[in-house]
Design an enzyme around this catalytic site. Structure first.
Site, PDB file in Angstrom:
ATOM      1  N   CYS A  95       0.787  -1.242   0.000  1.00 46.59           N
ATOM      2  CA  CYS A  95       0.000   0.000   0.000  1.00 46.59           C
ATOM      3  C   CYS A  95       0.817   1.289   0.000  1.00 46.59           C
ATOM      4  O   CYS A  95       0.754   2.084  -0.938  1.00 46.59           O
ATOM      5  CB  CYS A  95      -0.938   0.007   1.200  1.00 46.59           C
ATOM      6  SG  CYS A  95      -2.006  -1.443   1.346  1.00 46.59           S
ATOM      7  N   HIS A 151      -2.939   6.328   4.401  1.00 51.45           N
ATOM      8  CA  HIS A 151      -1.845   5.375   4.653  1.00 51.45           C
ATOM      9  C   HIS A 151      -0.468   5.923   4.283  1.00 51.45           C
ATOM     10  O   HIS A 151       0.404   5.192   3.797  1.00 51.45           O
ATOM     11  CB  HIS A 151      -2.105   4.052   3.937  1.00 51.45           C
ATOM     12  CG  HIS A 151      -1.423   2.897   4.612  1.00 51.45           C
ATOM     13  ND1 HIS A 151      -1.420   1.618   4.105  1.00 51.45           N
ATOM     14  CD2 HIS A 151      -0.718   2.821   5.780  1.00 51.45           C
ATOM     15  CE1 HIS A 151      -0.758   0.815   4.911  1.00 51.45           C
ATOM     16  NE2 HIS A 151      -0.316   1.519   5.938  1.00 51.45           N
TER      17      HIS A 151
END
Length: 569
Positions: A95, A151
């Site tokens: 990610c 994130h």
């Protein structure tokens, strides 16, 4: 010029003309060539397009309808078929790296984020000295909005999306949250609420399914903005289809015939994303954006077969440098494309969106020094030769070193114990521990029904170097390292070159002050803005207890009453 000289030649032709004999210790041979846009942004009647970038989380190569008819994605299939499908498109295997490279246009080795992800309690985020894509778009006159998963760190307020180029933000800051309650757990017993509006906790706004909630917010933004006054950039970063596997039951019913329960739930989540994209594109048409818009769809990394995803027939999975971890689903849909209904085999990387979109926006391209991405608009829109000839997938000096790797195994050029991967032309080289390297058919690794248990096991002991001709062998079944040592040496030299340009790894120890229980029950910034940046600290990861892991695996297979008899289970 280099670009015109290579026009019309295939990658294979480039190799036969001596591409592999270039100076492998110098930068990409055409990185200084300019690639003009198809539209003249200097004319007075130029209208910068509205840009909608849609990113899904953990969507595998085999998890979209036009790659696999078992998955129902009519909207995505239609948008892709009417636009340009990117069938040689690469992202990062997890990610944070993909998101950081999208927003900075730089490889991980040039941001310090080359190891793992940014964890919830780490005092780490995008380097403050880098100008992000939305900041460049703001300079070009855009209003910028982000909805969904961030994130990219949040230990200071200066790390937040609204401080990194977005006028508005609505979404979750951590890597994974519950789709309804928006609770996020860093580990058992350490959980907190994670839904934010701007820089504040969005208490009371949870309860709805996140895919729906984020879509409603995007539609509200589109409805409240005048497309004729100011160009708009929206980064819609879906949490889906990352775990936990949650979706309203109506999306699961069409997949009842799937015996693998995680795969069934996962497919329902994909269909929910497809419906969300349909609602977003409907709003683009309704409110007058569509005719001057560019819609980009991308996954952030490969799928995870353990939790319903599929990269079949590619090798590997999320978190690995095999094709299943890094070859992404992507397409561009826009009325502004010169040639539509095309399939592009041009080499494209997630870092390329930065210069491509700034160029489309009419931004100042002279301020783009240091980027690893290329302006790909002419390649995508007109089918011209890609300016990109290579991709550094990554160099991770902190990953567990390969036992049988050494500088000697790397011809004195590169220590093959280091986890690294590079693509040059048709060739791909991996060193160190690339990660789980099996080929996992759909319906496997869920509830283990016997008729589907056909997972191919691929165990290669005493190895630390792999070489593949990815064009001829996209499934990475034929290692050519021993047959082509000259190519191995040349690609090892590319890794050595890139490594000399790397910045120190940013992977600090976790900070106990981040605990949500100390911050009102929610995840959010915990360090003062005046505190020194501690993200350059690095702590070594402990070597995994492989003996314990092996014992657990042996017990697991005994319970299945299964033996490894050959190369199959």
């Amino acid at each position: 010029m280099a670009v015109s000289a290579f026009a019309g030649l295939s990658v294979v032709s480039l190799l036969s003309l001596g591409y592999l004999s270039w100076d492998w210790t110098s930068p990409n041979q055409i990185e200084n060539e300019s690639v003009p846009n198809i539209r003249d942004t200097t004319t007075s009647n130029y209208r910068a397009p509205h840009i909608i970038f849609i990113m899904t989380d953990d969507l595998g190569f085999n998890d979209i309808g036009y790659h696999n008819s078992d998955i129902n994605t009519p909207t995505l299939d239609k948008l892709a078929s009417e636009g340009v499908k990117l069938e040689n498109y690469y992202v990062q295997p997890i990610c944070t790296p993909s998101r950081s490279q999208f927003l900075t246009g730089r490889y991980q080795i040039h941001t310090g984020l080359q190891h793992s992800i940014i964890r919830a309690r780490q005092p780490n985020c995008l380097p403050f000295d880098l100008v992000t894509l939305p900041q460049r778009l703001q300079e070009a006159g855009y209003t910028t909005h982000m909805v969904g998963k961030w994130h990219l760190g949040f230990y200071k307020r200066d790390c937040l999306p609204t401080r990194r180029g977005f006028h508005t933000y609505f979404g979750s800051l951590t890597g994974s949250v519950d789709y309804y309650s928006y609770d996020s757990c860093d580990r058992p017993g350490r959980c907190g609420y994670d839904l934010h509006e701007g820089e504040a906790v969005a208490w009371g706004q949870g309860g709805g399914y996140s895919t729906h909630l984020y879509t409603k917010r995007v539609r509200r933004i589109l409805a409240s903005h005048d497309p004729s006054v100011q160009p708009l950039f929206i980064f819609l970063s879906f949490q889906a289809v990352h775990t936990p596997l949650q979706t309203p039951k109506k999306y699961i019913y069409p997949y009842q015939s799937m015996g693998n329960v995680p795969r069934r739930k996962y497919a329902g989540m994909v269909s929910a994303v497809d419906e969300a994209v349909r609602n977003v594109t409907y709003a683009l048409r309704k409110y007058g954006y569509y005719q001057n818009s560019v819609i980009i769809f991308s996954t952030d990394n490969g799928g995870q077969p353990l939790f319903g995803g599929s990269n079949w027939p590619l090798r590997g999975r999320k978190g690995t440098y095999w094709e299943g971890g890094v070859r992404g689903v992507g397409f561009v849909h826009s009325p502004l494309l010169r040639y539509r209904r095309k399939v592009s085999k041009a080499l494209v990387h997630i870092t390329d969106w930065y210069p491509t979109l700034v160029g489309l926006a009419g931004g100042n391209m002279s301020q783009m020094q240091g980027l690893d991405g290329y302006d790909m608009w002419e390649t995508i829109s007109e089918g011209k030769e890609s300016p990109r000839l290579e991709i550094l997938h990554n160099i991770d000096p902190l990953y567990v070193p390969a036992r049988h790797g050494s500088l000697q195994a790397g011809f004195g050029v590169w220590n093959t114990a280091v986890q690294a991967a590079v693509r040059v032309g048709d060739w791909k080289l991996l060193t160190g521990e690339p990660g789980y390297g099996d080929w996992t058919p759909p319906q496997v690794l869920g509830s283990f029904p016997g008729d589907w248990w056909s997972l191919e096991r691929h165990v290669e002991s005493h190895k630390s170097v792999w070489l593949f001709n990815i064009t001829a062998d996209p499934y990475e079944r034929h290692d050519l390292g021993k047959q082509r040592p000259n190519v191995v040496k040349q690609l090892l030299a590319r890794l050595a070159f890139y490594n000399r340009t790397a910045v120190p790894v940013r992977y600090p120890a976790e900070d106990p002050r981040a605990d949500p229980s100390l911050n009102g029950g929610a995840w959010g910034p915990w360090a003062g803005d005046e505190e020194a940046d501690s993200s350059n600290q690095v702590y070594p990861r402990r070597r995994k207890n492989t003996k314990k892991k092996f014992c657990k695996m042996r017990s697991f297979f005994r319970k299945l009453n299964t033996r490894i008899m050959s190369n199959r289970i």
